[in-house]
Scaffold this motif. Structure first.
Motif, mmCIF file in Angstrom:
data_model
loop_
_atom_site.group_PDB
_atom_site.id
_atom_site.type_symbol
_atom_site.label_atom_id
_atom_site.label_comp_id
_atom_site.label_asym_id
_atom_site.label_seq_id
_atom_site.Cartn_x
_atom_site.Cartn_y
_atom_site.Cartn_z
ATOM 1 N N VAL A 192 7.870 -22.884 1.864
ATOM 2 C CA VAL A 192 8.296 -22.642 0.492
ATOM 3 C C VAL A 192 7.101 -22.357 -0.406
ATOM 4 N N ASN A 193 5.990 -23.033 -0.204
ATOM 5 C CA ASN A 193 4.820 -22.893 -1.060
ATOM 6 C C ASN A 193 3.873 -21.776 -0.651
ATOM 7 N N ARG A 194 4.185 -21.049 0.365
ATOM 8 C CA ARG A 194 3.309 -20.012 0.885
ATOM 9 C C ARG A 194 3.393 -18.749 0.024
ATOM 10 N N ASN A 195 2.250 -18.131 -0.251
ATOM 11 C CA ASN A 195 2.203 -16.893 -1.022
ATOM 12 C C ASN A 195 2.395 -15.688 -0.118
ATOM 13 N N VAL A 196 2.913 -14.620 -0.701
ATOM 14 C CA VAL A 196 2.991 -13.334 -0.025
ATOM 15 C C VAL A 196 1.567 -12.791 0.042
ATOM 16 N N ALA A 197 1.213 -12.119 1.121
ATOM 17 C CA ALA A 197 -0.134 -11.561 1.255
ATOM 18 C C ALA A 197 -0.350 -10.468 0.209
ATOM 19 N N ALA A 198 -1.567 -10.407 -0.339
ATOM 20 C CA ALA A 198 -1.886 -9.444 -1.393
ATOM 21 C C ALA A 198 -1.689 -8.011 -0.927
ATOM 22 N N ASP A 199 -2.061 -7.694 0.312
ATOM 23 C CA ASP A 199 -1.902 -6.316 0.786
ATOM 24 C C ASP A 199 -0.432 -5.928 0.927
ATOM 25 N N VAL A 200 0.432 -6.880 1.208
ATOM 26 C CA VAL A 200 1.871 -6.608 1.265
ATOM 27 C C VAL A 200 2.392 -6.269 -0.129
ATOM 28 N N VAL A 201 1.937 -7.018 -1.119
ATOM 29 C CA VAL A 201 2.328 -6.749 -2.512
ATOM 30 C C VAL A 201 1.862 -5.359 -2.919
ATOM 31 N N LEU A 202 0.609 -5.026 -2.615
ATOM 32 C CA LEU A 202 0.070 -3.718 -2.977
ATOM 33 C C LEU A 202 0.860 -2.598 -2.316
ATOM 34 N N ASN A 203 1.188 -2.743 -1.039
ATOM 35 C CA ASN A 203 1.968 -1.709 -0.351
ATOM 36 C C ASN A 203 3.344 -1.532 -0.973
ATOM 37 N N THR A 204 3.969 -2.614 -1.409
ATOM 38 C CA THR A 204 5.276 -2.524 -2.058
ATOM 39 C C THR A 204 5.181 -1.766 -3.377
ATOM 40 N N VAL A 205 4.165 -2.079 -4.161
ATOM 41 C CA VAL A 205 3.980 -1.390 -5.441
ATOM 42 C C VAL A 205 3.664 0.083 -5.200
ATOM 43 N N LYS A 206 2.818 0.369 -4.221
ATOM 44 C CA LYS A 206 2.487 1.761 -3.909
ATOM 45 C C LYS A 206 3.727 2.554 -3.499
ATOM 46 N N GLU A 207 4.583 1.958 -2.689
ATOM 47 C CA GLU A 207 5.807 2.644 -2.269
ATOM 48 C C GLU A 207 6.706 2.958 -3.467
ATOM 49 N N ALA A 208 6.781 2.037 -4.415
ATOM 50 C CA ALA A 208 7.591 2.268 -5.615
ATOM 51 C C ALA A 208 7.026 3.438 -6.427
ATOM 52 N N PHE A 209 5.703 3.498 -6.568
ATOM 53 C CA PHE A 209 5.090 4.602 -7.306
ATOM 54 C C PHE A 209 5.203 5.912 -6.537
ATOM 55 N N LYS A 210 5.120 5.854 -5.216
ATOM 56 C CA LYS A 210 5.217 7.077 -4.411
ATOM 57 C C LYS A 210 6.594 7.727 -4.524
ATOM 58 N N SER A 211 7.609 6.950 -4.879
ATOM 59 C CA SER A 211 8.940 7.527 -5.035
ATOM 60 C C SER A 211 8.980 8.504 -6.213
ATOM 61 N N GLU A 212 8.014 8.402 -7.139
ATOM 62 C CA GLU A 212 7.930 9.309 -8.281
ATOM 63 C C GLU A 212 6.892 10.404 -8.067
ATOM 64 N N GLY A 213 6.130 10.334 -6.987
ATOM 65 C CA GLY A 213 5.108 11.338 -6.701
ATOM 66 C C GLY A 213 3.915 10.696 -6.042
ATOM 67 N N PRO A 214 2.944 11.535 -5.612
ATOM 68 C CA PRO A 214 1.780 10.998 -4.908
ATOM 69 C C PRO A 214 0.885 10.159 -5.822
ATOM 70 N N ILE A 215 0.185 9.224 -5.215
ATOM 71 C CA ILE A 215 -0.781 8.408 -5.958
ATOM 72 C C ILE A 215 -2.185 8.763 -5.478
ATOM 73 N N ASP A 216 -3.169 8.567 -6.350
ATOM 74 C CA ASP A 216 -4.553 8.892 -6.009
ATOM 75 C C ASP A 216 -5.347 7.689 -5.546
#
Length: 104
Positions: A27-51
């Motif tokens: 319950v107290n375990r955090n999500v890995a930072a790289d997993v969070v970043l990949n999720t955010v990147k995928e959301a932005f990629k749905s609107e176009g490429p990211i740099d």
């Protein structure tokens, strides 16, 4: 009391303690930072490429009105209509949910 009954009680207590400890850790375990970043990147990629993108691997405290939590801070950059757009975000370290996005 027989020795077998005593031993059975001790073993049951130890097993219950291990199960409770594992549950609390899960319950107290955090999500890995790289997993969070990949999720955010995928959301932005749905609107176009990211740099580019970045994330701070260490959590920091965050408070928004009455809600307080530990968050990862990160950023995304992209070119949209010939203009560079940069965003910074904060994501809940426990769930990975983005709680703030600011366009720079």
């Amino acid at each position: 009391m027989k020795f077998k009954d005593f031993l059975a009680g001790v073993l049951t207590g130890i097993a219950a303690g291990i199960i409770v400890n594992e549950t609390i850790d899960r319950v107290n375990r955090n999500v890995a930072a790289d997993v969070v970043l990949n999720t955010v990147k995928e959301a932005f990629k749905s609107e176009g490429p990211i740099d580019g993108s970045w994330i701070v691997m260490k959590t920091e405290p965050y408070q928004n009105n009455v809600i307080s939590m530990d968050v990862y801070r990160g950023g995304i950059s992209r070119v949209k209509n010939g203009d560079l757009e940069q965003f910074e975000f904060a994501a809940d370290a426990r769930t990975g949910t983005v709680v703030e996005i600011i366009k720079m």
